[in-house]
Design an enzyme around this catalytic site. Structure first.
Site, mmCIF file in Angstrom:
data_model
loop_
_atom_site.group_PDB
_atom_site.id
_atom_site.type_symbol
_atom_site.label_atom_id
_atom_site.label_comp_id
_atom_site.label_asym_id
_atom_site.label_seq_id
_atom_site.Cartn_x
_atom_site.Cartn_y
_atom_site.Cartn_z
ATOM 1 N N GLN A 51 48.792 41.270 44.027
ATOM 2 C CA GLN A 51 48.401 42.585 43.499
ATOM 3 C C GLN A 51 49.526 43.607 43.546
ATOM 4 O O GLN A 51 49.461 44.629 42.880
ATOM 5 C CB GLN A 51 47.194 43.128 44.282
ATOM 6 C CG GLN A 51 45.933 42.302 44.080
ATOM 7 C CD GLN A 51 44.809 42.836 44.954
ATOM 8 O OE1 GLN A 51 44.693 42.462 46.111
ATOM 9 N NE2 GLN A 51 44.004 43.730 44.409
ATOM 10 N N CYS A 92 37.503 45.511 43.790
ATOM 11 C CA CYS A 92 38.898 45.075 43.884
ATOM 12 C C CYS A 92 39.809 46.249 43.571
ATOM 13 O O CYS A 92 39.546 47.003 42.635
ATOM 14 C CB CYS A 92 39.134 43.952 42.881
ATOM 15 S SG CYS A 92 40.816 43.314 42.891
ATOM 16 N N LEU A 93 40.879 46.401 44.344
ATOM 17 C CA LEU A 93 41.807 47.514 44.109
ATOM 18 C C LEU A 93 42.519 47.378 42.755
ATOM 19 O O LEU A 93 43.041 48.363 42.243
ATOM 20 C CB LEU A 93 42.839 47.597 45.245
ATOM 21 C CG LEU A 93 42.271 47.964 46.621
ATOM 22 C CD1 LEU A 93 43.373 47.934 47.679
ATOM 23 C CD2 LEU A 93 41.594 49.339 46.597
ATOM 24 N N HIS A 134 37.938 36.089 48.206
ATOM 25 C CA HIS A 134 38.390 36.952 47.115
ATOM 26 C C HIS A 134 39.924 37.059 47.104
ATOM 27 O O HIS A 134 40.563 36.923 46.054
ATOM 28 C CB HIS A 134 37.736 38.337 47.308
ATOM 29 C CG HIS A 134 38.164 39.393 46.357
ATOM 30 N ND1 HIS A 134 37.290 40.024 45.491
ATOM 31 C CD2 HIS A 134 39.371 39.978 46.142
ATOM 32 C CE1 HIS A 134 37.951 40.924 44.783
ATOM 33 N NE2 HIS A 134 39.219 40.925 45.161
ATOM 34 N N HIS A 138 43.134 35.634 44.491
ATOM 35 C CA HIS A 138 44.264 36.381 43.922
ATOM 36 C C HIS A 138 45.540 35.548 43.981
ATOM 37 O O HIS A 138 46.337 35.551 43.047
ATOM 38 C CB HIS A 138 44.501 37.680 44.713
ATOM 39 C CG HIS A 138 43.646 38.829 44.274
ATOM 40 N ND1 HIS A 138 43.632 39.323 42.986
ATOM 41 C CD2 HIS A 138 42.795 39.625 44.972
ATOM 42 C CE1 HIS A 138 42.806 40.359 42.910
ATOM 43 N NE2 HIS A 138 42.275 40.560 44.102
HETATM 44 NI NI NI Z 1 40.933 42.022 44.724
#
Ligand code: NI
Length: 169
Positions: A51, A92-93, A134, A138
Site C-alpha cells: 500500500q 481499507c486505507l 486482509h 495485499h
Molecule cells: Ni487494506
C-alpha cells in the site's frame, strides 16, 4: 520517521505481488517505523508494504483499543486456517470510506519474523484474524473489494476515480 503516501484503489500498483524480505536490516526497520507512523496517522488497524508502493512481504498491525500494541510481520505466512468461516465488515486505507462484508477463516495461526528477524507465531481470530488475512492479501496484490460482486466493485471503482479526480482538481 516519515509519513508515506498510501496508494488508492484502483491504482494498478496495488496488484503487485510482494517479494520475500531477504535481510532485515536498517532499511527494513526504517520502513517498518514509517509504516507504523503512517498507519497510526491514518487511524488504520493494518498496513501492508504494498500500500505504500514497496513490494516486499512486510505488514504492520495494531488491533488494540489503546493503539499501543504494534505487531510487525515480516515474511508472514498463514500456517493453519480453520475450516469454519466468519463474515466481517472490512475497510481499507487504500479504499477509504468503503466498508463491506467479506468471508474469512474464523481462526488462523500465523508465522512471521519480527523487526529483529526472530521467528514467532500467534493465533488470530475476530478482528486480528481478519486483519491478518486482509493484509496478507495485499502482499499477493489483492484488495478486499475483489471479493465483492463485479457490480459493487465497479461502483466503488467509479466512486474512487471520481474522488481522486476531484481531489486533483
Ligand atoms: Ni487494506
Amino acid at each position: 520517521m516519515a509519513l508515506l503516501p498510501i496508494l488508492q484503489y484502483p491504482d494498478a500498483r496495488l496488484h503487485t505481488v510482494a517479494k520475500p524480505v531477504k535481510e532485515i536490516d536498517a532499511r527494513v526497520r526504517q520502513l517498518v517505523d514509517d509504516m507504523l507512523e503512517t498507519m497510526y496517522e491514518a487511524k488504520g488497524v493494518g498496513l501492508a508494504a504494498t500500500q505504500v508502493n514497496v513490494h516486499e512481504r512486510i505488514v504492520v498491525i495494531d488491533t488494540s483499543e489503546e493503539r499501543n500494541d504494534a505487531l510487525v510481520l515480516i515474511n508472514p505466512e498463514i500456517i493453519q486456517a480453520s475450516a469454519d468461516m466468519i463474515v466481517w465488515e472490512e475497510g481499507c486505507l487504500s479504499v477509504p470510506t468503503i466498508y463491506d462484508k467479506v468471508e474469512r477463516h474464523a481462526k488462523i495461526r500465523v508465522r512471521a519474523q519480527n523487526r529483529n528477524g526472530e521467528v514467532y507465531e500467534f493465533d488470530g481470530e475476530e478482528l486480528l484474524g481478519v486483519c491478518v488475512q486482509h493484509e496478507l492479501d495485499h502482499l499477493l496484490g489483492k484488495v478486499f473489494v475483489e471479493y465483492l460482486s463485479p457490480l459493487k466493485r465497479n461502483r466503488i471503482k467509479t466512486k474512487m476515480v471520481k474522488r481522486t479526480r476531484d481531489e486533483e482538481a
